[in-house]
Design a protein around this motif. Structure first.
Motif, PDB file in Angstrom:
ATOM      1  N   THR A  42      -0.299 -10.963   4.114  1.00  0.00           N
ATOM      2  CA  THR A  42       0.323  -9.656   4.321  1.00  0.00           C
ATOM      3  C   THR A  42       0.570  -9.486   5.813  1.00  0.00           C
ATOM      4  OG1 THR A  42      -0.042  -7.275   4.017  1.00  0.00           O
ATOM      5  CG2 THR A  42      -2.000  -8.642   3.875  1.00  0.00           C
ATOM      6  N   GLY A  43       0.569  -8.276   6.324  1.00  0.00           N
ATOM      7  CA  GLY A  43       0.907  -8.169   7.751  1.00  0.00           C
ATOM      8  C   GLY A  43       0.639  -6.776   8.269  1.00  0.00           C
ATOM      9  N   THR A  72       5.346  -7.978   1.146  1.00  0.00           N
ATOM     10  CA  THR A  72       6.435  -7.973   2.125  1.00  0.00           C
ATOM     11  C   THR A  72       7.275  -6.715   1.989  1.00  0.00           C
ATOM     12  OG1 THR A  72       8.493  -9.096   2.756  1.00  0.00           O
ATOM     13  CG2 THR A  72       7.799  -9.362   0.477  1.00  0.00           C
ATOM     14  N   ASN A 173      -0.477   7.621  11.617  1.00  0.00           N
ATOM     15  CA  ASN A 173       0.505   8.090  10.632  1.00  0.00           C
ATOM     16  C   ASN A 173       0.452   9.604  10.413  1.00  0.00           C
ATOM     17  OD1 ASN A 173      -1.667   8.405   8.943  1.00  0.00           O
ATOM     18  ND2 ASN A 173      -1.050   6.851   7.456  1.00  0.00           N
TER      19      ASN A 173
HETATM   20  C1  SAM Z   1       0.932  -2.497   5.641  1.00  0.00           C
HETATM   21  S1  SAM Z   1       2.065  -3.265   4.525  1.00  0.00           S
HETATM   22  C2  SAM Z   1       2.112  -4.902   5.158  1.00  0.00           C
HETATM   23  C3  SAM Z   1       3.019  -5.852   4.455  1.00  0.00           C
HETATM   24  C4  SAM Z   1       4.521  -5.677   4.601  1.00  0.00           C
HETATM   25  N1  SAM Z   1       4.971  -5.470   5.939  1.00  0.00           N
HETATM   26  C5  SAM Z   1       5.033  -4.601   3.686  1.00  0.00           C
HETATM   27  O1  SAM Z   1       5.747  -3.713   4.146  1.00  0.00           O
HETATM   28  O2  SAM Z   1       4.749  -4.685   2.492  1.00  0.00           O
HETATM   29  C6  SAM Z   1       1.132  -3.424   3.054  1.00  0.00           C
HETATM   30  C7  SAM Z   1       1.198  -2.259   2.096  1.00  0.00           C
HETATM   31  O3  SAM Z   1       0.548  -1.131   2.614  1.00  0.00           O
HETATM   32  C8  SAM Z   1       1.247   0.033   2.189  1.00  0.00           C
HETATM   33  N2  SAM Z   1       0.942   1.170   3.067  1.00  0.00           N
HETATM   34  C9  SAM Z   1       1.316   1.329   4.351  1.00  0.00           C
HETATM   35  N3  SAM Z   1       0.867   2.502   4.839  1.00  0.00           N
HETATM   36  C10 SAM Z   1       0.187   3.104   3.833  1.00  0.00           C
HETATM   37  C11 SAM Z   1      -0.509   4.348   3.707  1.00  0.00           C
HETATM   38  N4  SAM Z   1      -0.610   5.185   4.735  1.00  0.00           N
HETATM   39  N5  SAM Z   1      -1.095   4.635   2.534  1.00  0.00           N
HETATM   40  C12 SAM Z   1      -1.003   3.775   1.492  1.00  0.00           C
HETATM   41  N6  SAM Z   1      -0.370   2.582   1.541  1.00  0.00           N
HETATM   42  C13 SAM Z   1       0.225   2.257   2.696  1.00  0.00           C
HETATM   43  C14 SAM Z   1       2.679  -0.412   2.288  1.00  0.00           C
HETATM   44  O4  SAM Z   1       3.543   0.385   1.558  1.00  0.00           O
HETATM   45  C15 SAM Z   1       2.606  -1.834   1.758  1.00  0.00           C
HETATM   46  O5  SAM Z   1       2.820  -1.866   0.375  1.00  0.00           O
END
Ligand code: SAM
Length: 309
Positions: A42-43, A72, A173
């Motif tokens: 993930t990232g 992603t 956030n």
């Molecule tokens: C941080 S992202 C990293 C991987 C990739 N860049 C992506 O966008 O899927 C991993 C997951 O965390 C979720 N996410 C990010 N911020 C969040 C939040 N404040 N509450 C719940 N889920 C969150 C994203 O929607 C995503 O599905």
């Protein structure tokens, strides 16, 4: 990553600071030896790494990995899907918060492109990276009015939409409890449109509560990390790009493995470090969540873009 802070001149991690693939594989190998059977890349955004398929090949070769997944934003997925599948990736989860162009644009900082993400999902399906999960973080007043449309789009596609409560991860956030749409409200809303049937977990510790459309049009999941925390069942550890191991999404600190890796710690030593971290973990932020705890963790939580959700 807020643009104001992470502007074009921002100094990101240098390659020397990031774990090499070999170092990541050494940690993964030890984790698998300790019983881990599920790995997720993930990232950040993992597909920004053009050589990622090489890492996937290494991870897929570790015996005992039953589930090798990647999360992603989908923007770079279409051109990479087949290569990742050929390298041994099992499946992808794509984050897609809305099918409304304006809402999508707002939630992706004006940079994402909805059609590109949808093309990425199609390419992943063709490459066999299934079952595909679609992660939707629901925010009140931001995308909650577009959820039914999104579910309607994916019903019958075989893809599993998961509606996730907006969490107070990281420090940036601007989270407030009133932005969270509780899963039970969403469940009521969805059920009014399409009757649902609860189904069993795939495995202990699965984070989503699973439902099936009674009319046979597939599965959806609810992840209620705020209103019904599941710390007691949590079986996840997260390794950041610079080699810090975290045992909680809301952690304020982790354990640096990079130094041990670079001081040539052998398998036995790494096994010992990992098992000690795991046995000593006591995090249960979500279960204890309160204004006082939030205050105590203020500005100290690890950011989501470092540990990937
Ligand atoms: C941080 S992202 C990293 C991987 C990739 N860049 C992506 O966008 O899927 C991993 C997951 O965390 C979720 N996410 C990010 N911020 C969040 C939040 N404040 N509450 C719940 N889920 C969150 C994203 O929607 C995503 O599905």
């Amino acid at each position: 990553m807020p643009e104001a802070e992470f502007h074009a001149d921002y100094e990101f991690l240098r390659s020397q600071q990031r774990l090499t693939y070999d170092e990541i594989l050494r940690v993964a190998d030890v984790a698998v030896g300790l019983g881990v059977s599920k790995l997720r890349l993930t990232g950040g955004e993992p597909l920004l790494d053009k050589n990622l398929a090489q890492l996937v090949t290494g991870l897929a070769a570790l015996g005992g990995v039953d589930d090798l997944a990647l999360t992603t934003n989908g923007m770079l997925l279409a051109p990479m899907a087949q290569r990742l599948a050929d390298a041994g990736l099992h499946r992808v989860t794509v984050s897609l918060d809305s099918l409304d162009e304006q809402v999508f644009s707002r939630m992706s900082g004006g940079r994402g492109n909805l059609q590109t993400v949808l093309a990425g999902i199609d390419a992943a399906e063709q490459a066999g990276l299934t079952p595909i999960k679609i992660n939707v973080v629901v925010q009140r007043g931001v995308n909650d009015h577009t959820i039914i449309e999104l579910l309607d789009h994916f019903r019958g596609s075989g893809h599993i939409v998961r509606l996730i409560e907006f969490m107070d991860v990281g420090n940036r956030n601007g989270w407030r409890m009133d932005q969270v749409v509780p899963s039970r409200h969403l469940l009521d809303e969805v059920t009014l449109r399409w009757p649902l049937r609860r189904i069993d977990k795939n495995y202990p510790g699965e984070v989503a509560r699973r439902y099936q459309y009674v009319d046979g049009q597939g599965e959806i999941g609810f992840i209620s990390s705020v209103t019904e925390p599941f710390c007691g069942d949590c079986s996840r550890a997260r390794l950041s790009a610079d080699g810090v191991l975290y045992t909680c999404l809301f952690a304020t600190h982790g354990t640096d493995l990079r130094e041990s890796l670079r001081n040539n710690a052998d398998e036995e030593e790494l096994t010992d470090i990992l098992s000690r971290i795991w046995l000593q973990r006591a995090d249960r932020y979500s279960e204890l969540r309160s204004p006082e705890l939030a205050e105590a963790h203020m500005q100290r939580k690890v950011e989501m873009y470092r540990i990937g959700g």
